[in-house]
Write a protein that holds these residues in place. Structure first.
Motif, PDB file in Angstrom:
ATOM      1  N   ARG A 130      24.840  29.105  99.784  1.00 56.74           N
ATOM      2  CA  ARG A 130      24.906  27.624  99.385  1.00 56.74           C
ATOM      3  C   ARG A 130      23.787  27.543  98.381  1.00 56.74           C
ATOM      4  NH1 ARG A 130      29.307  27.128 101.419  1.00 56.74           N
ATOM      5  NH2 ARG A 130      29.609  26.450 103.676  1.00 56.74           N
ATOM      6  N   ASP A 131      23.291  26.283  98.028  1.00 54.47           N
ATOM      7  CA  ASP A 131      22.155  26.093  97.301  1.00 54.47           C
ATOM      8  C   ASP A 131      21.093  26.560  98.058  1.00 54.47           C
ATOM      9  OD1 ASP A 131      23.730  24.500  95.391  1.00 54.47           O
ATOM     10  OD2 ASP A 131      23.451  22.674  96.609  1.00 54.47           O
ATOM     11  N   LEU A 132      20.173  27.585  97.259  1.00 53.85           N
ATOM     12  CA  LEU A 132      19.085  28.003  98.015  1.00 53.85           C
ATOM     13  C   LEU A 132      17.916  27.134  98.037  1.00 53.85           C
ATOM     14  CD1 LEU A 132      19.112  31.555  96.615  1.00 53.85           C
ATOM     15  CD2 LEU A 132      19.836  30.836  98.657  1.00 53.85           C
ATOM     16  N   ASP A 133      17.657  26.190  96.971  1.00 49.45           N
ATOM     17  CA  ASP A 133      16.276  25.381  97.134  1.00 49.45           C
ATOM     18  C   ASP A 133      16.607  24.101  96.214  1.00 49.45           C
ATOM     19  OD1 ASP A 133      16.832  26.039  94.177  1.00 49.45           O
ATOM     20  OD2 ASP A 133      14.858  27.048  94.353  1.00 49.45           O
ATOM     21  N   LEU A 134      15.744  23.196  95.904  1.00 49.89           N
ATOM     22  CA  LEU A 134      15.811  22.021  95.276  1.00 49.89           C
ATOM     23  C   LEU A 134      14.621  21.681  94.543  1.00 49.89           C
ATOM     24  CD1 LEU A 134      17.627  19.433  94.669  1.00 49.89           C
ATOM     25  CD2 LEU A 134      16.412  18.475  96.568  1.00 49.89           C
ATOM     26  N   GLY A 135      14.831  21.897  93.124  1.00 45.11           N
ATOM     27  CA  GLY A 135      13.642  21.880  92.368  1.00 45.11           C
ATOM     28  C   GLY A 135      12.911  20.386  92.327  1.00 45.11           C
ATOM     29  N   PHE A 136      11.658  20.473  91.580  1.00 45.51           N
ATOM     30  CA  PHE A 136      10.858  19.465  91.753  1.00 45.51           C
ATOM     31  C   PHE A 136      11.605  18.108  91.171  1.00 45.51           C
ATOM     32  CE2 PHE A 136       6.773  17.727  89.885  1.00 45.51           C
ATOM     33  CZ  PHE A 136       5.972  17.387  91.075  1.00 45.51           C
ATOM     34  N   HIS A 137      11.282  16.859  91.791  1.00 42.97           N
ATOM     35  CA  HIS A 137      12.007  15.661  91.413  1.00 42.97           C
ATOM     36  C   HIS A 137      11.316  14.398  92.276  1.00 42.97           C
ATOM     37  CE1 HIS A 137      13.934  16.585  95.250  1.00 42.97           C
ATOM     38  NE2 HIS A 137      14.394  15.535  95.160  1.00 42.97           N
ATOM     39  N   VAL A 138      11.990  13.385  91.835  1.00 40.01           N
ATOM     40  CA  VAL A 138      11.782  12.077  92.665  1.00 40.01           C
ATOM     41  C   VAL A 138      13.024  11.718  93.024  1.00 40.01           C
ATOM     42  CG1 VAL A 138       9.642  11.447  91.416  1.00 40.01           C
ATOM     43  CG2 VAL A 138      11.688  10.609  90.424  1.00 40.01           C
ATOM     44  N   ASP A 139      13.298  10.813  94.097  1.00 35.63           N
ATOM     45  CA  ASP A 139      14.494  10.321  94.449  1.00 35.63           C
ATOM     46  C   ASP A 139      14.704   8.910  93.850  1.00 35.63           C
ATOM     47  OD1 ASP A 139      14.541  12.496  96.206  1.00 35.63           O
ATOM     48  OD2 ASP A 139      13.998  11.443  97.885  1.00 35.63           O
ATOM     49  N   ASP A 140      16.070   8.594  93.599  1.00 39.02           N
ATOM     50  CA  ASP A 140      16.446   7.241  92.928  1.00 39.02           C
ATOM     51  C   ASP A 140      16.340   6.198  94.275  1.00 39.02           C
ATOM     52  OD1 ASP A 140      17.424   5.062  91.624  1.00 39.02           O
ATOM     53  OD2 ASP A 140      19.436   5.755  91.744  1.00 39.02           O
ATOM     54  N   SER A 141      15.102   5.913  94.754  1.00 40.73           N
ATOM     55  CA  SER A 141      15.204   5.141  96.148  1.00 40.73           C
ATOM     56  C   SER A 141      13.574   4.472  96.031  1.00 40.73           C
ATOM     57  CB  SER A 141      15.241   5.893  97.412  1.00 40.73           C
ATOM     58  OG  SER A 141      14.060   6.980  97.522  1.00 40.73           O
ATOM     59  N   GLU A 142      13.365   3.562  96.895  1.00 41.60           N
ATOM     60  CA  GLU A 142      12.099   3.269  97.076  1.00 41.60           C
ATOM     61  C   GLU A 142      11.395   4.033  98.282  1.00 41.60           C
ATOM     62  OE1 GLU A 142      12.998   1.584  94.233  1.00 41.60           O
ATOM     63  OE2 GLU A 142      14.314   0.510  95.851  1.00 41.60           O
ATOM     64  N   VAL A 143      12.281   4.055  99.434  1.00 38.81           N
ATOM     65  CA  VAL A 143      11.833   4.796 100.497  1.00 38.81           C
ATOM     66  C   VAL A 143      13.036   5.963 100.752  1.00 38.81           C
ATOM     67  CG1 VAL A 143      11.379   4.649 102.815  1.00 38.81           C
ATOM     68  CG2 VAL A 143      10.560   2.839 101.403  1.00 38.81           C
ATOM     69  N   THR A 144      12.582   7.098 101.292  1.00 42.92           N
ATOM     70  CA  THR A 144      13.500   8.369 101.572  1.00 42.92           C
ATOM     71  C   THR A 144      13.410   8.778 103.005  1.00 42.92           C
ATOM     72  OG1 THR A 144      13.873   8.920  99.134  1.00 42.92           O
ATOM     73  CG2 THR A 144      14.584  10.537 101.159  1.00 42.92           C
ATOM     74  N   LEU A 145      14.422   8.661 103.989  1.00 36.79           N
ATOM     75  CA  LEU A 145      14.373   9.322 105.057  1.00 36.79           C
ATOM     76  C   LEU A 145      15.072  10.745 104.997  1.00 36.79           C
ATOM     77  CD1 LEU A 145      13.998   9.163 108.225  1.00 36.79           C
ATOM     78  CD2 LEU A 145      16.307   8.536 108.327  1.00 36.79           C
ATOM     79  N   ASN A 146      14.186  11.791 105.270  1.00 34.39           N
ATOM     80  CA  ASN A 146      14.873  13.364 105.258  1.00 34.39           C
ATOM     81  C   ASN A 146      14.904  13.811 106.698  1.00 34.39           C
ATOM     82  OD1 ASN A 146      15.296  16.144 105.022  1.00 34.39           O
ATOM     83  ND2 ASN A 146      14.310  16.121 103.087  1.00 34.39           N
ATOM     84  N   VAL A 147      16.115  13.737 107.268  1.00 30.39           N
ATOM     85  CA  VAL A 147      16.018  14.469 108.568  1.00 30.39           C
ATOM     86  C   VAL A 147      16.761  15.944 108.568  1.00 30.39           C
ATOM     87  CG1 VAL A 147      17.121  14.175 110.860  1.00 30.39           C
ATOM     88  CG2 VAL A 147      16.757  12.083 109.765  1.00 30.39           C
TER      89      VAL A 147
END
Length: 188
Positions: A55-72
């Motif tokens: 699958r995708d191995l990693d996720l590069g350096f970025h910011v989200d298109d959100s004010e607040v992010t929940l990552n579970v």
């Protein structure tokens, strides 16, 4: 951003995610993130992503298109995949240098969640074995986004704006001291 994932609203989960945002995330964000519209979150984008050797191995350096992010972190056995955070930035400063005090690495494990500002620069290191599956909920505030259009100073939440503001204040104080010293010299 991800090849292996799915938008949850496309599967009829919009109402459930609305409730999660309204009853939990907005309540917590009202306290933790008021400067980015935490109390006015009114929209979301929910999705799942999968990382692994096939699958995708990693996720590069970025910011989200959100004010607040929940990552579970939902599960499966995996190694690697650590999250790394590198300071909160406004649009103008998103690519500026990271300060040592902004470096934070986090080993995400199944069953744990991270709640952070969407403008907190971050990424995920490579998953070296197994599969890592994450549910992400980008929460947005239309009120904050409208106000941001007219705002020039983001020093209440952007670390680089804060540094620039402190530097301007320091220069102003230094100039005032110098002026006072010069004034004292001409008076004698």
């Amino acid at each position: 951003m991800n090849t292996y994932g799915a938008v949850l609203d496309d599967f009829g989960m919009e109402t459930m995610l609305d409730k999660v945002m309204e009853e939990y995330i907005r309540t917590i964000s009202k306290v933790l993130f008021p400067e980015v519209g935490g109390s006015t979150l009114d929209a979301h984008h929910g999705f799942v992503v999968e990382y692994g050797m096939d699958r995708d191995l990693d996720l590069g350096f970025h910011v989200d298109d959100s004010e607040v992010t929940l990552n579970v972190c939902l599960g499966k056995q995996f190694s690697g995949g650590e999250l790394f955070f590198r300071g909160v930035r406004c649009e103008k400063h998103v690519n500026t240098e990271t300060q040592s005090e902004e470096i934070f690495d986090f080993s995400h494990v199944p069953g744990r969640a991270v709640l952070h500002r969407g403008r907190h620069r971050h990424g995920a290191r490579a998953t070296t074995s197994g599969n890592r599956i994450n549910l992400l909920l980008w929460c947005r505030s239309s009120v904050f986004r409208e106000l941001r259009k007219y705002q020039k100073d983001f020093s209440s939440w952007c670390a680089e704006c804060q540094r620039e503001k402190k530097e301007r204040q320091h220069q102003s104080v230094s100039a005032a001291k110098l002026e006072l010293l010069r004034g004292g010299e001409t008076a004698t």
